[in-house]
Design a protein around this motif. Structure first.
Motif, PDB file in Angstrom:
ATOM      1  N   UNK A  90      32.060 -29.581   1.472  1.00 35.73           N
ATOM      2  CA  UNK A  90      33.227 -30.338   1.933  1.00 35.73           C
ATOM      3  C   UNK A  90      34.496 -29.795   1.293  1.00 35.73           C
ATOM      4  N   UNK A  91      35.520 -29.585   2.111  1.00 36.97           N
ATOM      5  CA  UNK A  91      36.852 -29.175   1.663  1.00 36.97           C
ATOM      6  C   UNK A  91      37.729 -30.424   1.680  1.00 36.97           C
ATOM      7  N   UNK A  92      37.943 -31.024   0.494  1.00 31.17           N
ATOM      8  CA  UNK A  92      38.664 -32.293   0.458  1.00 31.17           C
ATOM      9  C   UNK A  92      40.154 -32.134   0.751  1.00 31.17           C
ATOM     10  N   UNK A  93      40.701 -30.939   0.548  1.00 24.69           N
ATOM     11  CA  UNK A  93      42.120 -30.719   0.834  1.00 24.69           C
ATOM     12  C   UNK A  93      42.399 -30.829   2.335  1.00 24.69           C
ATOM     13  N   UNK A  94      41.475 -30.329   3.131  1.00 29.75           N
ATOM     14  CA  UNK A  94      41.641 -30.339   4.586  1.00 29.75           C
ATOM     15  C   UNK A  94      40.765 -31.368   5.282  1.00 29.75           C
ATOM     16  N   UNK A 100      34.396 -31.047   6.894  1.00 26.35           N
ATOM     17  CA  UNK A 100      32.966 -30.951   6.633  1.00 26.35           C
ATOM     18  C   UNK A 100      32.504 -29.593   7.138  1.00 26.35           C
ATOM     19  N   UNK A 101      31.892 -28.817   6.255  1.00 22.69           N
ATOM     20  CA  UNK A 101      31.526 -27.439   6.578  1.00 22.69           C
ATOM     21  C   UNK A 101      30.203 -27.382   7.336  1.00 22.69           C
ATOM     22  N   UNK A 102      30.202 -27.967   8.513  1.00 25.93           N
ATOM     23  CA  UNK A 102      29.044 -27.897   9.403  1.00 25.93           C
ATOM     24  C   UNK A 102      29.275 -26.756  10.382  1.00 25.93           C
ATOM     25  N   UNK A 103      28.386 -26.608  11.338  1.00 22.88           N
ATOM     26  CA  UNK A 103      28.562 -25.575  12.359  1.00 22.88           C
ATOM     27  C   UNK A 103      28.392 -26.213  13.745  1.00 22.88           C
ATOM     28  N   UNK A 104      29.489 -26.515  14.456  1.00 22.03           N
ATOM     29  CA  UNK A 104      30.883 -26.266  14.061  1.00 22.03           C
ATOM     30  C   UNK A 104      31.357 -27.266  12.998  1.00 22.03           C
ATOM     31  N   UNK A 105      32.477 -26.929  12.376  1.00 24.41           N
ATOM     32  CA  UNK A 105      33.021 -27.793  11.331  1.00 24.41           C
ATOM     33  C   UNK A 105      33.530 -29.098  11.924  1.00 24.41           C
ATOM     34  N   UNK A 150      38.412 -35.215  -4.207  1.00 21.23           N
ATOM     35  CA  UNK A 150      37.692 -34.660  -5.338  1.00 21.23           C
ATOM     36  C   UNK A 150      36.233 -34.353  -5.082  1.00 21.23           C
ATOM     37  N   UNK A 151      35.753 -34.646  -3.881  1.00 24.57           N
ATOM     38  CA  UNK A 151      34.344 -34.394  -3.558  1.00 24.57           C
ATOM     39  C   UNK A 151      34.146 -32.951  -3.095  1.00 24.57           C
ATOM     40  N   UNK A 152      33.054 -32.351  -3.523  1.00 23.64           N
ATOM     41  CA  UNK A 152      32.720 -30.980  -3.147  1.00 23.64           C
ATOM     42  C   UNK A 152      31.714 -30.934  -2.001  1.00 23.64           C
ATOM     43  N   UNK A 153      30.958 -32.003  -1.848  1.00 23.18           N
ATOM     44  CA  UNK A 153      29.957 -32.084  -0.788  1.00 23.18           C
ATOM     45  C   UNK A 153      29.967 -33.495  -0.216  1.00 23.18           C
TER      46      UNK A 153
END
Length: 226
Positions: A55-59, A62-67, A81-84
């Motif tokens: 997970x990109x919390x700035x944007x 969710x880094x899925x396919x597709x996002x 602050x979450x990474x996933x």
């Protein structure tokens, strides 16, 4: 995508009373609530499924396919602050709500309402149990967990429900969507849980993340926790 299957050994009568809007009702026959909980336990078919994504919390991505870009200020703040993230879905099946409908059509209105409330308590308990089962797996990898957040909470639009169906793989446990974005079976939940790297010098407990009724501005709700 891991599948969760665990029996419901009991359904919380107090939560059933709350979901039925009876928190302030006096002299209500408690045996009727207990009976509804027992019926719900026997009728429920609890299932769950989840998947973990970067997970990109700035944007809010969710880094899925597709996002998937999560829309809304409150979901963004909740996952700051979450990474996933964990995308999860759970249901107690169709039989229980079919029985609710049948009882209503037969004029068993009180029984129908109480069984519906017990079914809501049941699906929430299944989701809670899933969180409990996932937590040590996350902790083993150094992650803490935020509480689950669902489409429709705050300003996270219900229109993103199809994305949650995709991210969770909910179709694998029989969950679908109606044209109005309602989950089918109705007693189902989709949600996202944030995973953050635990920093002992900055305990998560110091950060305020209101949960459930505390995060809802509808103070006159009959189901609100006191």
């Amino acid at each position: 995508m891991p599948i969760y299957n665990a029996p419901l050994l009991a359904i919380d009568a107090k939560e059933t009373r709350r979901y039925a809007g009876l928190m302030k009702a006096e002299n209500f026959d408690e045996s009727k609530i207990e009976e509804a909980c027992q019926d719900a336990r026997l009728l429920a078919s609890p299932k769950g499924i989840w998947e973990v994504y970067d997970y990109d919390c700035e944007n809010q991505e969710v880094k899925a396919a597709p996002t998937c870009i999560l829309k809304g200020v409150k979901i963004g703040a909740h996952l700051a602050g979450c990474e996933k993230v964990i995308a999860l879905a759970t249901t107690v099946g169709e039989t229980i709500e079919e029985t609710v409908t049948q009882r209503f059509e037969e004029g068993q209105y009180a029984s129908s309402v109480l069984l519906d409330a017990a079914a809501t308590a049941a699906v929430e308990q299944v989701a809670d149990a899933m969180e409990k089962a996932i937590r040590p797996k996350a902790a083993a990898k150094g992650y803490g967990m935020r509480w689950r957040f669902s489409p429709g909470y705050g300003d996270w639009p219900i229109e993103q429900q199809p994305e949650l169906i995709r991210l969770t793989g909910a179709a694998n446990i029989g969950i679908q969507l109606s044209s109005s974005m309602m989950l089918i079976p109705r007693k189902s939940i989709t949600a996202i849980i944030g995973l953050y790297k635990e920093d002992k010098s900055k305990p998560e407990a110091a950060v305020t993340h209101k949960k459930g009724c505390a995060a809802c501005p509808k103070t006159d709700c009959p189901s609100r926790k006191v």
